[in-house]
Motif scaffolding. Structure first.
Motif, PDB file in Angstrom:
ATOM      1  N   LEU A 121       5.334  -8.077  -0.770  1.00 44.68           N
ATOM      2  CA  LEU A 121       4.905  -6.557  -0.633  1.00 44.68           C
ATOM      3  C   LEU A 121       4.462  -6.037  -1.861  1.00 44.68           C
ATOM      4  N   GLU A 122       3.220  -5.369  -1.603  1.00 44.17           N
ATOM      5  CA  GLU A 122       2.835  -4.840  -2.785  1.00 44.17           C
ATOM      6  C   GLU A 122       3.455  -3.197  -2.775  1.00 44.17           C
ATOM      7  N   GLN A 123       3.607  -2.779  -4.149  1.00 43.57           N
ATOM      8  CA  GLN A 123       4.078  -1.358  -4.271  1.00 43.57           C
ATOM      9  C   GLN A 123       2.867  -0.600  -4.307  1.00 43.57           C
ATOM     10  N   ASN A 124       2.545   0.354  -3.665  1.00 43.73           N
ATOM     11  CA  ASN A 124       1.296   1.268  -3.526  1.00 43.73           C
ATOM     12  C   ASN A 124       1.658   2.574  -4.143  1.00 43.73           C
ATOM     13  N   ILE A 125       1.057   2.741  -5.136  1.00 51.42           N
ATOM     14  CA  ILE A 125       1.117   4.137  -5.852  1.00 51.42           C
ATOM     15  C   ILE A 125      -0.240   4.997  -5.888  1.00 51.42           C
ATOM     16  N   LYS A 126      -0.009   5.950  -5.249  1.00 56.49           N
ATOM     17  CA  LYS A 126      -1.246   7.187  -5.102  1.00 56.49           C
ATOM     18  C   LYS A 126      -1.151   7.796  -6.296  1.00 56.49           C
ATOM     19  N   LEU A 127      -2.186   8.369  -6.784  1.00 56.58           N
ATOM     20  CA  LEU A 127      -2.400   9.341  -7.745  1.00 56.58           C
ATOM     21  C   LEU A 127      -3.697  10.457  -7.325  1.00 56.58           C
ATOM     22  N   TYR A 128      -3.105  11.510  -7.089  1.00 58.44           N
ATOM     23  CA  TYR A 128      -4.334  12.537  -6.628  1.00 58.44           C
ATOM     24  C   TYR A 128      -3.868  13.818  -7.191  1.00 58.44           C
ATOM     25  N   ASP A 129      -4.618  14.974  -6.886  1.00 56.68           N
ATOM     26  CA  ASP A 129      -4.245  16.127  -7.215  1.00 56.68           C
ATOM     27  C   ASP A 129      -4.365  17.146  -6.214  1.00 56.68           C
ATOM     28  N   ASP A 130      -3.747  18.343  -6.625  1.00 56.12           N
ATOM     29  CA  ASP A 130      -3.516  19.408  -5.460  1.00 56.12           C
ATOM     30  C   ASP A 130      -4.320  20.731  -6.064  1.00 56.12           C
ATOM     31  N   GLY A 131      -4.966  20.559  -6.916  1.00 54.82           N
ATOM     32  CA  GLY A 131      -5.529  21.651  -7.868  1.00 54.82           C
ATOM     33  C   GLY A 131      -4.611  22.207  -8.967  1.00 54.82           C
ATOM     34  N   THR A 132      -3.562  22.152  -8.994  1.00 57.97           N
ATOM     35  CA  THR A 132      -2.619  22.763 -10.310  1.00 57.97           C
ATOM     36  C   THR A 132      -1.877  21.275 -10.771  1.00 57.97           C
ATOM     37  N   HIS A 133      -1.540  20.264 -10.047  1.00 63.15           N
ATOM     38  CA  HIS A 133      -0.967  19.186 -10.424  1.00 63.15           C
ATOM     39  C   HIS A 133      -1.694  17.779 -10.186  1.00 63.15           C
ATOM     40  N   LEU A 134      -1.287  17.090 -11.088  1.00 60.28           N
ATOM     41  CA  LEU A 134      -1.702  15.418 -10.695  1.00 60.28           C
ATOM     42  C   LEU A 134      -0.571  14.801 -10.200  1.00 60.28           C
TER      43      LEU A 134
END
Length: 189
Positions: A121-134
Motif C-alpha cells: 500500500l502506498e501512502q498518498n499525500i495530497k498538497l493543495y491550497d484553499d487560498g489562505t493555506h497550503l
C-alpha cells in the motif's frame, strides 16, 4: 545559542540520514551479490539533493515554494529506496508564494514516520491550497507505537508569525489528517 542549535537540528534529520545510508549499504551489497538492485548512485544523488537543500537553506528565513517542492519531490524519491516506504505525492497548488525552509520536508517526514509501513500500500499525500493555506492531507494509518506530534512546528509557528497571523494547525477525523500551513505571499511593491 539554543535557537541556533534548534535551527541546526531542524536542518539535519539524523533518522532520515541513517535510513538513507542504510539503504545505500543494502543497495551496494545487492550489487556485489549481483542481485537486482536499484542504482546506488541514484540513491546517493537523491539523498545528497535533500541534505544539500536542508543545509544550504537552514539559515534563510524564506525560500520559494518551488525550491521547497523540488526538495520535497527528492525526499519522496528517497522514500522509494527505503524498505516499506512507498509514498506518492499529489501536488495541486496555485500561487504558493514562499515558505519557511524545511517546513514541508519536516511535515511529510512526520506523516511517513507515524504511518504503518507497507510494501504493497502506498501512502498518498495530497498538497493543495484553499487560498489562505497550503494543506497536506492523507489517510490516517498510524502505527500503534508512535503518535503524530507537532513539537518542532512550534519553532516553525514562531517563524511564520513574522509573516502571518495564522499558525500551522492540524485537523483530524477518524480517517484523515490535514495540516494547514499558512500561505506567505510577499508584496513586490
Amino acid at each position: 545559542m539554543q535557537e541556533d542549535y534548534r535551527q541546526f537540528v531542524r536542518g539535519i534529520n539524523p533518522d532520515l540520514l541513517f535510513e538513507g545510508l542504510e539503504a545505500l549499504i543494502v543497495q551496494m551489497k545487492l550489487v556485489d551479490e549481483t542481485k537486482e538492485a536499484d542504482d546506488p548512485d541514484e540513491l546517493l544523488d537523491v539523498l545528497s539533493v535533500v541534505y544539500r537543500y536542508m543545509l544550504s537553506n537552514k539559515s534563510k528565513e524564506l525560500v520559494s515554494f518551488e525550491a521547497e517542492k523540488d526538495a520535497l519531490l527528492h525526499l519522496i524519491a528517497l522514500f522509494e529506496f527505503l524498505p516499506y516506504s512507498k509514498v506518492q505525492m499529489d501536488i495541486r497548488v496555485t500561487n504558493p508564494g514562499v515558505t519557511v525552509p524545511g517546513t514541508f520536508l519536516y511535515l511529510v517526514q512526520e506523516l511517513v514516520k507515524v504511518t504503518i509501513p507497507s510494501a504493497i500500500l502506498e501512502q498518498n499525500i495530497k498538497l493543495y491550497d484553499d487560498g489562505t493555506h497550503l494543506i497536506l492531507s492523507c489517510v490516517k494509518n498510524d502505527k500503534v507505537s508512535e503518535e503524530f506530534s507537532l513539537e518542532l512546528p512550534e519553532t516553525l509557528n514562531h517563524s511564520y508569525s513574522h509573516y502571518t497571523d495564522h499558525q500551522i494547525s492540524v485537523e483530524e477525523t477518524d480517517h484523515t489528517r490535514s495540516i494547514f500551513i499558512p500561505k506567505i505571499i510577499l508584496n513586490t511593491d
